[in-house]
Design a protein around this motif. Structure first.
Motif, PDB file in Angstrom:
ATOM      1  N   UNK A   1       2.257  -6.200  -6.630  1.00 47.30           N
ATOM      2  CA  UNK A   1       1.076  -5.346  -6.777  1.00 47.30           C
ATOM      3  C   UNK A   1       1.216  -4.139  -5.849  1.00 47.30           C
ATOM      4  N   UNK A   2       1.152  -2.923  -6.397  1.00 43.88           N
ATOM      5  CA  UNK A   2       1.209  -1.696  -5.608  1.00 43.88           C
ATOM      6  C   UNK A   2      -0.147  -1.009  -5.717  1.00 43.88           C
ATOM      7  N   UNK A   3      -0.799  -0.812  -4.588  1.00 42.63           N
ATOM      8  CA  UNK A   3      -2.076  -0.103  -4.562  1.00 42.63           C
ATOM      9  C   UNK A   3      -1.780   1.317  -4.091  1.00 42.63           C
ATOM     10  N   UNK A   4      -1.928   2.281  -4.987  1.00 41.47           N
ATOM     11  CA  UNK A   4      -1.466   3.650  -4.771  1.00 41.47           C
ATOM     12  C   UNK A   4      -2.648   4.575  -4.505  1.00 41.47           C
TER      13      UNK A   4
ATOM     14  N   UNK B   1      -6.603   3.116   5.180  1.00 42.24           N
ATOM     15  CA  UNK B   1      -5.485   2.471   4.499  1.00 42.24           C
ATOM     16  C   UNK B   1      -4.790   1.465   5.409  1.00 42.24           C
ATOM     17  N   UNK B   2      -4.687   1.780   6.676  1.00 38.91           N
ATOM     18  CA  UNK B   2      -4.118   0.816   7.631  1.00 38.91           C
ATOM     19  C   UNK B   2      -5.004  -0.420   7.726  1.00 38.91           C
ATOM     20  N   UNK B   3      -6.310  -0.205   7.727  1.00 40.20           N
ATOM     21  CA  UNK B   3      -7.236  -1.345   7.792  1.00 40.20           C
ATOM     22  C   UNK B   3      -7.071  -2.244   6.568  1.00 40.20           C
ATOM     23  N   UNK B   4      -6.918  -1.642   5.400  1.00 42.16           N
ATOM     24  CA  UNK B   4      -6.718  -2.421   4.179  1.00 42.16           C
ATOM     25  C   UNK B   4      -5.382  -3.164   4.227  1.00 42.16           C
ATOM     26  N   UNK B   5      -4.326  -2.484   4.656  1.00 40.63           N
ATOM     27  CA  UNK B   5      -3.011  -3.123   4.731  1.00 40.63           C
ATOM     28  C   UNK B   5      -3.024  -4.298   5.706  1.00 40.63           C
ATOM     29  N   UNK B   6      -3.666  -4.120   6.856  1.00 41.16           N
ATOM     30  CA  UNK B   6      -3.750  -5.209   7.829  1.00 41.16           C
ATOM     31  C   UNK B   6      -4.552  -6.381   7.271  1.00 41.16           C
ATOM     32  N   UNK B   7      -5.601  -6.062   6.533  1.00 36.93           N
ATOM     33  CA  UNK B   7      -6.426  -7.121   5.947  1.00 36.93           C
ATOM     34  C   UNK B   7      -5.633  -7.927   4.919  1.00 36.93           C
TER      35      UNK B   7
ATOM     36  N   UNK C   1       0.857  -1.180   0.000  1.00 38.97           N
ATOM     37  CA  UNK C   1       0.000   0.000   0.000  1.00 38.97           C
ATOM     38  C   UNK C   1       0.895   1.233   0.000  1.00 38.97           C
ATOM     39  N   UNK C   2       0.676   2.130  -0.967  1.00 40.51           N
ATOM     40  CA  UNK C   2       1.438   3.373  -1.071  1.00 40.51           C
ATOM     41  C   UNK C   2       0.491   4.561  -0.934  1.00 40.51           C
ATOM     42  N   UNK C   3       0.792   5.463  -0.009  1.00 40.22           N
ATOM     43  CA  UNK C   3      -0.039   6.646   0.214  1.00 40.22           C
ATOM     44  C   UNK C   3       0.744   7.908  -0.105  1.00 40.22           C
ATOM     45  N   UNK C   4       0.100   8.830  -0.806  1.00 40.82           N
ATOM     46  CA  UNK C   4       0.690  10.128  -1.097  1.00 40.82           C
ATOM     47  C   UNK C   4      -0.012  11.236  -0.339  1.00 40.82           C
ATOM     48  N   UNK C   5       0.355  12.472  -0.647  1.00 42.36           N
ATOM     49  CA  UNK C   5      -0.215  13.610   0.053  1.00 42.36           C
ATOM     50  C   UNK C   5      -1.723  13.724  -0.103  1.00 42.36           C
ATOM     51  N   UNK C   6      -2.271  13.188  -1.188  1.00 42.50           N
ATOM     52  CA  UNK C   6      -3.713  13.251  -1.396  1.00 42.50           C
ATOM     53  C   UNK C   6      -4.505  12.232  -0.608  1.00 42.50           C
ATOM     54  N   UNK C   7      -3.814  11.373   0.169  1.00 45.72           N
ATOM     55  CA  UNK C   7      -4.505  10.329   0.929  1.00 45.72           C
ATOM     56  C   UNK C   7      -4.289  10.458   2.433  1.00 45.72           C
TER      57      UNK C   7
ATOM     58  N   UNK D   1       2.764  -4.479   3.522  1.00 43.65           N
ATOM     59  CA  UNK D   1       3.501  -3.357   4.109  1.00 43.65           C
ATOM     60  C   UNK D   1       2.962  -2.024   3.604  1.00 43.65           C
ATOM     61  N   UNK D   2       3.200  -0.984   4.403  1.00 40.66           N
ATOM     62  CA  UNK D   2       2.750   0.365   4.091  1.00 40.66           C
ATOM     63  C   UNK D   2       3.955   1.237   3.755  1.00 40.66           C
ATOM     64  N   UNK D   3       3.773   2.138   2.804  1.00 36.80           N
ATOM     65  CA  UNK D   3       4.823   3.093   2.453  1.00 36.80           C
ATOM     66  C   UNK D   3       4.163   4.410   2.078  1.00 36.80           C
ATOM     67  N   UNK D   4       4.962   5.476   2.072  1.00 34.13           N
ATOM     68  CA  UNK D   4       4.437   6.783   1.696  1.00 34.13           C
ATOM     69  C   UNK D   4       5.350   7.445   0.669  1.00 34.13           C
ATOM     70  N   UNK D   5       4.798   8.413  -0.032  1.00 34.56           N
ATOM     71  CA  UNK D   5       5.644   9.330  -0.793  1.00 34.56           C
ATOM     72  C   UNK D   5       6.256  10.320   0.190  1.00 34.56           C
ATOM     73  N   UNK D   6       7.145  11.173  -0.302  1.00 35.64           N
ATOM     74  CA  UNK D   6       7.777  12.165   0.563  1.00 35.64           C
ATOM     75  C   UNK D   6       6.738  13.075   1.198  1.00 35.64           C
ATOM     76  N   UNK D   7       5.735  13.500   0.426  1.00 39.19           N
ATOM     77  CA  UNK D   7       4.738  14.444   0.933  1.00 39.19           C
ATOM     78  C   UNK D   7       3.916  13.864   2.081  1.00 39.19           C
ATOM     79  N   UNK D   8       3.814  12.557   2.161  1.00 35.91           N
ATOM     80  CA  UNK D   8       3.026  11.926   3.227  1.00 35.91           C
ATOM     81  C   UNK D   8       3.916  11.339   4.316  1.00 35.91           C
ATOM     82  N   UNK D   9       5.169  11.723   4.346  1.00 34.41           N
ATOM     83  CA  UNK D   9       6.124  11.231   5.354  1.00 34.41           C
ATOM     84  C   UNK D   9       5.538  11.353   6.765  1.00 34.41           C
TER      85      UNK D   9
END
Length: 540
Positions: A266-269, A218-224, A205-211, A228-236
């Motif tokens: 698979x990357x869900x962005x 997103x945590x619920x989806x990742x746990x399901x 799961x990848x989250x950016x500033x728009x999320x 692993x969870x990751x972010x772009x720089x803007x969502x650090x």
């Protein structure tokens, strides 16, 4: 209730009607009476900057940290052209703010400072709104604020100087902004996306500033998914403390995290435009399914075209995916069971040695991470030094982190730090700047921070060079001397401007500077003496 007043008073009142209590700017012929009315009639606070562009930058950071529309005001002509880089920074960063810009009198087309201000603004990517007549002041101001929020960019409200002392009638106008979630994913493409996710063995799961607002979903989806969870720089900082947070995705990842991303299938962005630095120019996205979710259609497909694109709200989409995974009884992937998160998040440190009279930059950043106040707001200027700061200095959440690199400029950091400090008056603000950036845009506003009494910690990485250019000459075995500068002592300048300056040129003086942080009173500048041959390369 309708009241009779002058136009300059009506503009100030209309701004105040939108809940604005802080305005940044410089006064000139076309805006001085409006600013005066905002302070004296409306009880607002005016923060005077030393440069017009600085006032826009302060408003941008104020908007980001406070979660409000930032407001600045300048006069006409050269005052507005001085704001072009700052407006571009705000437009590229999708930051809602309103710039109240004076314009030369309509009746004097040959005014010395006259310029086509609409065309100037258009070139920056910001929006333009004309104050049409004295009778339409309240509605024009309301429209500017509405557009800033909906379009997520700076809007310049153009105010002709010869309107200001004309009479008008004022009544309150505030336009409602549609803030409900913007869309629910549905249809065949959603089914395809869920099928890709369900069949993935190593999803991420990848989250950016728009999320950022969708953190919980997103945590619920990742746990399901056990992904692993990751972010772009803007969502650090978005997924701090989650056991499977691998931090920043892309060229700023640790070597172990980079390898893990490459192994994913698979990357869900969510809420990210998938720029080159996030995808390492597409390398990290090869041989895997890409699902991109964003409420903005223009954000999708800019860097690379996904296998499934969903124009929808991030949080609602994550909830929808979880629902259908549960309905279909899809088992979790088990991907996170294999992970050693400590290894995945550890950036290499290397040797602490460097040239005589200098400190090792990476070692110094590691010490700052331990010693800086934990509740800090972090601002970074642009330059060669910045990528190591992004990787090694943590933040509490994305709202506590301001990246002034949306336009690739240097010299914007200290100005935005001032805006952040006023948005979060109970928290210390830490800004990292290079020597070139501080000379370009920081030195003229350090005294502004002193006048305001801000709790500001300025860390100047001084390698006495324009480092990004210096290393290019070195790489080609050319003479880098044109990139080198013999700057004055930044620590001495900070002290002369009313703050506290400390020079760090050894590990002992570094420790003394860190001790001094505990008793700071007002703005403090710590100048790091660095060897230009020993600063790590940029990771972008």
């Amino acid at each position: 209730m309708t009241e009779k007043m002058h136009v300059y008073q009506a503009i100030a009142r209309a701004v105040s009607d939108h809940g604005v209590d802080t305005m940044f700017g410089l006064m000139g012929d076309a805006n001085l009476f409006m600013v005066d009315s905002f302070v004296r009639d409306c009880g607002g606070r005016f923060v005077p900057a030393a440069h017009e562009g600085s006032s826009v930058l302060m408003a941008l950071a104020y908007a980001h940290v406070a979660g409000k529309v930032g407001v600045a005001s300048v006069t006409h002509g050269p005052a507005l052209t001085n704001c072009m880089t700052a407006l571009t920074e705000g437009a590229r960063g999708h930051i809602p703010m309103v710039l109240l810009a004076g314009d030369t009198p309509v009746e004097n087309p040959r005014h010395l400072q006259g310029i086509d201000q609409r065309e100037v603004v258009k070139a920056t990517g910001a929006g333009f709104k004309q104050l049409r007549t004295p009778a339409t002041v309240a509605m024009d101001v309301a429209r500017a604020f509405y557009r800033a929020q909906v379009e997520r960019r700076p809007i310049v409200l153009n105010m002709p100087a010869d309107f200001m002392w004309q009479d008008t009638s004022h009544s309150k106008h505030v336009l409602d902004v549609f803030t409900a979630p913007g869309g629910v994913a549905q249809g065949d493409i959603l089914d395809e996306a869920i099928g890709m996710i369900a069949s993935a063995r190593r999803p991420m799961i990848l989250a950016g500033g728009g999320a950022v607002a969708a953190r919980a979903q997103l945590i619920k989806l990742a746990d399901r998914l056990e992904a692993p969870l990751a972010t772009t720089l803007k969502a650090k900082g978005l997924f701090n403390d989650h056991p499977y947070n691998i931090d920043i995705f892309g060229t700023l990842s640790t070597p172990a995290a980079y390898d893990l991303i490459a192994q994913s299938d698979c990357i869900v962005c969510f809420g990210t435009g998938l720029h080159d630095f996030t995808t390492d120019r597409g390398k990290l996205m090869k041989d895997k399914r890409i699902i991109q979710v964003d409420i903005e259609p223009t954000a999708i497909g800019g860097g690379l075209h996904p296998d499934a694109a969903l124009v929808a709200d991030s949080g609602l989409t994550a909830e929808t995916i979880v629902y259908w995974l549960d309905e279909a009884e899809i088992p979790p992937s088990g991907f996170t069971r294999e992970l050693d998160i400590e290894v995945l998040t550890a950036h290499p440190t290397g040797s602490a040695k460097t040239a005589e009279g200098c400190v090792n930059y990476v070692h110094t950043l590691e010490r700052f991470e331990q010693a800086l106040p934990e509740n800090r707001v972090l601002i970074t200027d642009g330059g060669r030094f910045m990528t190591e700061v992004w990787c090694r200095i943590s933040v509490q959440d994305p709202q506590s982190f301001v990246v002034t690199a949306n336009f690739g400029s240097i010299g914007l950091g200290l100005q935005e730090a001032i805006g952040a400090g006023l948005a979060a008056p109970d928290r210390p603000v830490v800004v990292f700047s290079g020597d070139g950036g501080f000379m370009m845009g920081g030195i003229n506003e350090f005294n502004t921070a002193v006048r305001l009494g801000l709790d500001l910690i300025v860390i100047v990485a001084n390698d006495s060079a324009y480092g990004a250019e210096h290393i290019q000459f070195i790489d080609r075995q050319m003479d880098p001397s044109l990139t080198e500068f013999h700057w004055p002592s930044f620590a001495a300048i900070a002290t002369a401007l009313g703050g506290q300056g400390i020079e760090v040129n050894s590990n002992d003086s570094l420790e003394a500077a860190l001790d001094a942080l505990k008793t700071r009173n007002g703005p403090m500048l710590i100048e790091l003496r660095l060897d230009p041959h020993d600063v790590p390369r940029m990771r972008i």
